[in-house]
Design an enzyme around this catalytic site. Structure first.
Site, short mmCIF file in Angstrom:
data_model
loop_
_atom_site.label_atom_id
_atom_site.label_comp_id
_atom_site.label_asym_id
_atom_site.label_seq_id
_atom_site.Cartn_x
_atom_site.Cartn_y
_atom_site.Cartn_z
N ASP A 33 -2.89 -5.25 -2.65
CA ASP A 33 -3.38 -3.88 -2.59
C ASP A 33 -2.42 -2.87 -3.22
OD1 ASP A 33 -1.68 -4.55 -0.37
OD2 ASP A 33 -2.18 -2.63 0.53
N GLU A 34 -2.99 -1.80 -3.70
CA GLU A 34 -2.30 -0.56 -4.08
C GLU A 34 -1.22 -0.75 -5.14
OE1 GLU A 34 -2.97 2.03 -0.04
OE2 GLU A 34 -1.20 0.76 -0.09
#
Length: 919
Positions: A772-773
């Protein structure tokens, strides 16, 4: 509250728009996409740990919400509606049968409060006891209630000196300051103290500032608050009670202008030797006062979407002599970026992550004896929870690089240095209702009714039959027949029985049988149970099914008196709703002890959760020993003040400057956890987050490279890319995917972890990639005011990535996470690992066909009110298995209710009560 968690409908996401509100407290309207129903493999609750620094805080944040996840993951309720393409849900549609929901919830919460909560205590889990609701009518009659039946309510009319048990409406008098709190039925666990709402006539914004205050009132919600957050009216003017919070407390402690006198500080010395830093820190106190989230007139141009809030930082110097040196910095953790310090005597500098410092300028005139310096601050976004502020501020002196914690911040009691917040509004349009005692009283009265839950099992079985002539009878312990059919789970069952104090040499026989089951409940983990006065028979087709049946039997027992317990005759047919029933624990950002993990496994087993997702790595810590990569734990498992990060990671999240012992699981610890969980039918899913949220690994391998071995280096030393990640790190937060050494690192990691599983006899079938991210947030539309020079794609200035791009035109530098996911997946397949799991944004834009493992699953963490249901449909169309992990319902690092004193983040929801998950 557990209500919000309880009401989450995982297979019909749109339905939740009818039973809950969005982040800002507004009604939602959600249309079910015109596609077939997505296949949901399971669901899990998440307990991220940015604001959760201790095991006790973890227990309180996770439990009892975990039980509501167990209920929804095992059992599909009658009030849950089918997915119907094109169907619209909002607060007015009235499709959800609210009477059925209310009846179901009352049975659940009654069983939880009156029976299951005590099992949590027996397991050693100090769960959250919710504060009570209460009101006082015009004649001074106190009425109180709780959202959790069978908890005791106590009240005090003398600021907490004396506590009286509440049993029915009682006269307390008119105009009194009345405090209330709840306790567990045995009095061991206590809620936070709340004060019954009453207009304060002694101090506040509308008081004449010239009125004398001869009684010397002190601000606070009770005597404890007033003593710990001593804000006196030193000149006698009521206006100096700058923090009106349910009124003022009369003369409760001896105070100085700058707080509690030295004899009352307790934590002030910190055990530090005298050096340059301690000379200042020992005479300094920090106080933070929240000002405004909006209508403050501050320049917010550097904030995301132009959002910012204001605070006042007060530095009180209590030394008898003046302090004129200016070669110091004051470091602190701030989850919101500091945008401005509006005092000419100080400037601020962002270091990395949440670490920031202020230091004096040439205009600084020193700290005069017994004076206060006020620094108005502007910070990004908004602040509505007191736990936004991190503890353990510390002084660093440039002359000797000595460090010392400022005493009143060396605490887990935020009110030691944070003045209680007086508003819950993020914006002028924020419609969330502050959960005052009166509002809580009204909500409890509307939603909670204690009912007979003596035959309610948590989680609810597929079918329970109790006939009209069923007998109720007492048992004096149990005896087990054919326990060997439980296989490896026999020792796990015995361990849970022992912790609950259950006698295995009793008079009630529990007989296990392996046999076929009726077609409607046949399948893995299923069972039937027949309880009669002569004994109980549990039948299943596999050992996990027998184990679950036994946990259901134990679930019916009131273990407050395990020598004599009551049962009722019944027949149970049961099967799980989902094969994946998970609980995630972030042990990376703040470490959880092995004991806390073991206790969590016990609770998961008792309530039939079967996957413990251990987030072992993140920017702030690496928590598993990997042989041959010793720096991951010798450097990456501890935080301290080492600007070069040769010995530790720079301190984050309020952990202070002093390197604690290395906090990680040894290889032996991990193998022990694997075995312990396996005995209880719980699978450990290890997560090694990458390419982003990987700073602990990157810095650890840099420390190794500085010693001459760069064979596992994770960052390109010639990379000059500017980046700002979602939690304010630079490019060292993301593994460079273009390096051969990065691939080598993952290959080594996977081999070592797989070997641990093999030694434990627990195959590594599933591996969590994270994913993620992986982005530069300045590329987002909210940062339009920033220079284009700062808006760089990750690794766009890395020579290694440029060489890769030159050699392979298909390489897409703008989709680093996708590229790395496919790379890591190939390594997993080569090591015969069957499944890769990831956070859904890391795989978004890819399809199942691009991966080599047998299965690929995603934790789906989009919010409903931001169009999450459409993202769900897209992910299902890509052929990926879906595990529901929606933050607006299933994040347990969020507050239980809308109150500034509650712990937690709130970026996706202002609260996640148990009821919200339940529904």
């Amino acid at each position: 509250s557990v209500h919000k968690v309880f009401t989450f409908a995982p297979e019909n996401l749109a339905q939740n728009a009818e039973t809950s509100l969005d982040r800002d407290g507004n009604e939602m309207s959600v249309t079910t996409p015109s596609v077939p129903k997505p296949t949901i493999r399971g669901m899990q609750g998440q307990t991220w740990s940015e604001t959760i620094r201790t095991d006790a805080q973890y227990y309180e944040m996770a439990f009892p919400r975990v039980l509501a996840v167990a209920e929804r993951a095992w059992h599909r309720a009658s009030w849950e509606l089918d997915w119907t393409p094109g169907e619209v849900f909002d607060a007015t549609t009235g499709r959800v049968p609210k009477d059925e929901l209310a009846s179901d919830y009352n049975g659940f919460v009654s069983a939880l409060g009156c029976r299951e909560a005590f099992k949590l205590e027996k397991l050693g889990i100090t769960y959250r006891v919710p504060p009570p609701g209460a009101s006082i009518d015009s004649s001074g009659i106190l009425t109180a209630n709780s959202e959790m039946p069978c908890t005791d309510i106590m009240f005090s009319i003398d600021e907490g000196d004396t506590w009286i048990k509440y049993s029915s409406p009682v006269g307390v008098g008119v105009g009194k300051v009345v405090s209330v709190r709840s306790t567990s039925s045995n009095g061991v666990l206590k809620s936070r103290i709340v004060v019954i709402d009453e207009e304060c006539n002694d101090c506040g914004e509308n008081v004449d500032t010239q009125i004398e205050n001869p009684k010397q009132f002190f601000c606070g919600s009770n005597k404890q608050d007033a003593s710990q957050n001593c804000v006196p009216c030193p000149t006698g003017a009521v206006s100096e009670c700058v923090n009106p919070f349910h009124g003022c407390i009369e003369g409760v402690v001896e105070c100085t202008l700058f707080g509690v006198s030295d004899s009352q500080q307790g934590e002030g010395q910190n055990g530090v030797s005298f050096n340059y830093a301690s000379k200042l820190a020992l005479n300094l106190r920090v106080n933070i006062q929240m000002q405004k989230n909006f209508e403050h007139g501050a320049d917010c141009s550097l904030g995301d979407w132009g959002l910012c809030h204001t605070q006042t930082l007060m530095l009180d110097y209590t030394g008898e002599g003046d302090y004129l040196d200016n070669q110091f910095k004051i470091y602190f953790s701030s989850i919101h970026r500091v945008l401005q310090v509006n005092n000419p005597g100080f400037v601020h500098e962002h270091v990395v992550g949440d670490l920031t410092y202020i230091k004096p300028t040439s205009s600084f005139q020193g700290f005069q004896s017994n004076t206060r310096i006020v620094l108005p601050l502007v910070l990004e976004y908004w602040s509505v929870q007191e736990t936004d502020n991190m503890p353990r501020w510390f002084v660093v002196d440039d002359r000797d690089q000595s460090t010392a914690i400022i005493g009143n911040t060396n605490t887990e009691n935020m009110h030691n240095f944070v003045l209680p917040y007086t508003s819950t509004l993020k914006t002028a349009s924020d419609a969330n209702v502050h959960m005052t005692t009166a509002n809580r009283f009204s909500l409890n009265k509307k939603m909670v009714e204690e009912v007979d839950a003596s035959h309610r099992i948590i989680p609810t079985p597929y079918q329970t039959t109790v006939t009209n002539d069923a007998e109720t009878f007492d048992i004096f312990g149990i005896s087990i027949t054919n326990g060997q059919l439980l296989g490896g789970h026999r020792s796990g069952a015995a361990g849970i029985m022992s912790k609950l104090g259950l006698n295995e040499n009793g008079d009630h026989e529990v007989l296990f049988s392996l046999s076929s089951l009726p077609p409607d409940v046949a399948g893995p983990e299923s069972y039937t149970m027949q309880i009669t006065t002569s004994g109980t028979t549990i039948t299943g087709t596999d050992a996990p099914g027998l184990f679950h049946g036994f946990m259901s039997f134990i679930g019916l027992l009131d273990v407050t008196n395990s020598d004599r317990m009551t049962l009722k005759e019944m027949t149970v047919y049961d099967k799980p709703r989902f094969g994946y029933r998970g609980h995630q624990v972030d042990v990376a950002r703040n470490f959880r002890s092995k004991d806390a993990i073991m206790k969590t496994v016990d609770a998961m087993a008792l309530w039939k959760l079967n996957v413990l997702h251990l987030a072992l790595t993140n920017d702030e810590g690496w928590r598993l020993e990997i042989p041959g990569l010793e720096e991951l734990t010798s450097v990456g498992s501890k935080r301290c003040f080492d600007p070069n990060e040769n010995t530790c990671l720079l301190t984050q999240l309020g952990s202070g400057p002093d390197a604690e012992e290395e906090q990680y699981y040894t290889r032996e610890d991990y193998i022990e956890i694997l075995k312990y969980a396996g005995e209880r039918n719980v699978k450990i899913l290890p997560e090694f987050n990458m390419p982003a949220h990987a700073r602990a690994a990157v810095i650890s391998m840099e420390a190794r490279a500085k010693k001459g071995d760069d064979s596992y280096r994770l960052t390109d030393p010639e990379d000059e890319t500017f980046m700002l990640t979602i939690q304010f790190y630079d490019r060292t937060s993301i593994i460079n995917p273009c390096l051969d050494s990065s691939v080598r690192f993952v290959e080594k990691l996977v081999r070592e972890v797989k070997q641990m599983h093999d030694e434990a006899g627990i195959p590594l079938d599933s591996y969590h990639f994270g994913g993620d991210e992986a982005k530069n947030i300045l590329l987002g539309p909210g940062y339009a005011s920033y220079s284009d020079e700062l808006k760089q794609q990750p690794f766009s200035k890395s020579p290694s990535c440029q060489a890769k791009l030159d050699a392979d035109s298909s390489f897409d530098i703008e989709n680093i996470a996708n590229y790395w996911a496919i790379t890591v997946n190939k390594i997993l397949a080569e090591n015969e690992i069957k499944e890769m799991v990831a956070w859904e944004d890391g795989l978004r834009g890819t399809t199942k066909e691009q991966y080599e493992t047998e299965s690929v699953a995603v934790d789906f963490w989009e919010t409903l009110y931001w169009g999450g249901i459409n993202g769900l449909a897209d992910m299902a169309d890509d052929g990926l298995d879906i595990i529901m992990a929606n933050p607006d319902y299933l994040y347990f690092d969020f507050p239980y209710e809308v109150d500034p004193a509650e712990r937690g983040y709130y970026w996706a929801a202002r609260f996640n009560s148990v009821h919200k998950v339940f529904t």
